[in-house]
Design an enzyme around this catalytic site. Structure first.
Site, PDB file in Angstrom:
ATOM      1  N   SER A 160       3.237   4.290  10.065  1.00 55.33           N
ATOM      2  CA  SER A 160       3.003   3.617   8.794  1.00 55.33           C
ATOM      3  C   SER A 160       3.337   4.570   7.656  1.00 55.33           C
ATOM      4  CB  SER A 160       1.552   3.123   8.717  1.00 55.33           C
ATOM      5  OG  SER A 160       1.336   2.374   7.541  1.00 55.33           O
ATOM      6  N   THR A 161       2.369   4.938   6.834  1.00 54.43           N
ATOM      7  CA  THR A 161       2.619   5.773   5.664  1.00 54.43           C
ATOM      8  C   THR A 161       3.245   7.110   6.074  1.00 54.43           C
ATOM      9  OG1 THR A 161       0.640   4.811   4.694  1.00 54.43           O
ATOM     10  CG2 THR A 161       1.583   6.736   3.592  1.00 54.43           C
ATOM     11  N   HIS A 186       5.214  -0.104   9.547  1.00 55.27           N
ATOM     12  CA  HIS A 186       4.664  -1.020   8.547  1.00 55.27           C
ATOM     13  C   HIS A 186       5.595  -1.056   7.341  1.00 55.27           C
ATOM     14  CE1 HIS A 186       0.358  -0.176  10.222  1.00 55.27           C
ATOM     15  NE2 HIS A 186       1.008  -1.070  10.940  1.00 55.27           N
ATOM     16  N   MET A 279      -1.882   5.467   7.548  1.00 55.07           N
ATOM     17  CA  MET A 279      -3.265   5.222   7.141  1.00 55.07           C
ATOM     18  C   MET A 279      -3.922   4.236   8.096  1.00 55.07           C
ATOM     19  SD  MET A 279      -2.963   4.817   3.010  1.00 55.07           S
ATOM     20  CE  MET A 279      -4.729   4.564   2.865  1.00 55.07           C
ATOM     21  N   ASP A 282      -4.537   1.162  12.859  1.00 55.51           N
ATOM     22  CA  ASP A 282      -3.672   0.258  13.617  1.00 55.51           C
ATOM     23  C   ASP A 282      -2.962   1.038  14.721  1.00 55.51           C
ATOM     24  OD1 ASP A 282      -2.395  -2.127  14.295  1.00 55.51           O
ATOM     25  OD2 ASP A 282      -0.688  -1.708  12.982  1.00 55.51           O
TER      26      ASP A 282
END
Length: 337
Positions: A160-161, A186, A279, A282
């Protein structure tokens, strides 16, 4: 304190982003200006740590000039059709700029926007890591004596991030004969196609946005489309992916957990699971299911993560066989895939 310059012709964008950033500890808005000309005046006085740039008018040309003259992390706020050009020009990340409901959309996605800006601020220090110590023969194949890849092996990656930058380290290090890779990053709908095209240009492996029913093949990476989930399915002696619409899982669509749970069911001990910078949590529970099914599981270590949330949660659950720095994950995949 991270200094940020906002450059966007929309007063609404400038106002909303400035308010979001001023409410975030450790972030300082140095200025919010309506275009590159005003930005150039500000840059002569003080140089920011991160630039948030609306990709309108001369925005793309401004981005290229910044990258040529003084490379700086730039987060681009753009419509989906321009994201590929922005990434190719050196943008650290792209966030969606909707055509309607601009203020409401930006406020709703505020946490993700701030996270993307924080991630960009950490790109220089935390994503540039040593190349993995793998030796390849000509054409990107493993060196002589390496075992041939098995078609029943699959690698599942979730991030993600900070992942857009981290994947530009991991995927180019994979050989053309690596097991098939299924990947969730993401990212908003309509952005993943351009992102996959950019990665494809950098890699020995083929990288493409997944379509429903695509086979999972050695030397290929399938990227889950933004706004849709992706699952792994067994199709006779091979794997294929199912791409489908569904509600967010852990606030995300695509969700890493959706992918990892399906890989545990379909591939069991024939899989490698990799959870990377991001973050939240997930993917942590899905990775645990993969490990319980016999898969080998890897988490990116804290030192090379932009945000250690997802890998940390996986470690705390007992879902991880090994923590590895970003620059070593390709080698782990090569030896266990």
């Amino acid at each position: 304190m991270t200094g940020i310059l906002i450059v966007d012709e929309s007063a609404v964008v400038r106002q909303v982003l400035a308010a979001l950033l001023r409410a975030s500890p450790g972030l300082q808005v140095l200025a919010a200006v309506p275009g590159p000309g005003f930005a150039a005046e500000h840059l002569r006085r003080a140089w920011p740590d991160v630039i948030v740039l609306g990709l309108t008018a001369d925005g793309l040309g401004f981005l290229r000039r910044i990258m040529a003259e003084r490379p700086t992390p730039v987060v681009v706020c753009a419509a989906p059709g321009t994201s590929a050009e922005a990434l190719a020009a050196g943008a650290a990340a792209v966030i969606a700029k909707p055509a309607t409901g601009l203020k409401r959309s930006l406020e709703r996605d505020g946490d993700a926007i701030v996270a993307a800006i924080r991630a960009a601020a950490g790109v220089r220090e935390r994503v540039r890591v040593p190349e993995p110590a793998l030796t390849y023969a000509a054409g990107g194949a493993p060196a002589a004596g390496a075992a041939p890849v098995a078609v029943d092996r699959v690698v599942a990656v979730g991030t993600s991030t900070g992942g857009t930058q981290a994947l530009e380290v991991l995927l180019p290090a994979l050989p053309a004969t690596c097991p098939g890779v299924v990947l969730v990053q993401h990212m908003p709908a309509k952005f993943t196609s351009a992102f996959a095209e950019r990665l494809d240009a950098l890699c020995r492996v083929r990288v493409k946005e997944a379509a429903d029913g695509d086979p999972v093949l050695p030397g290929q990476v399938l990227v889950a489309p933004g706004g849709r989930h992706m699952e792994l399915r067994r199709a006779d002696s091979r794997y294929a992916v199912r791409v489908f619409e569904g509600p967010p899982v852990n606030r995300h669509c695509p969700s890493v957990d959706v992918l990892f749970h399906s890989v545990a069911r379909a591939a069991g001990p024939h899989a490698v699971g990799v959870i990377m910078t991001g973050m939240g949590d997930d993917g942590a529970r899905g990775l645990l299911e993969m490990r319980r099914a016999g898969a080998y599981t890897v988490a990116q270590d804290e030192a090379t993560c932009v945000v250690h949330g997802m890998p940390r949660e996986a470690v705390l659950l007992g879902a991880v066989d090994r923590e590895s720095p970003l620059g070593s994950i390709a080698e782990v995949i090569f030896h266990h895939g």
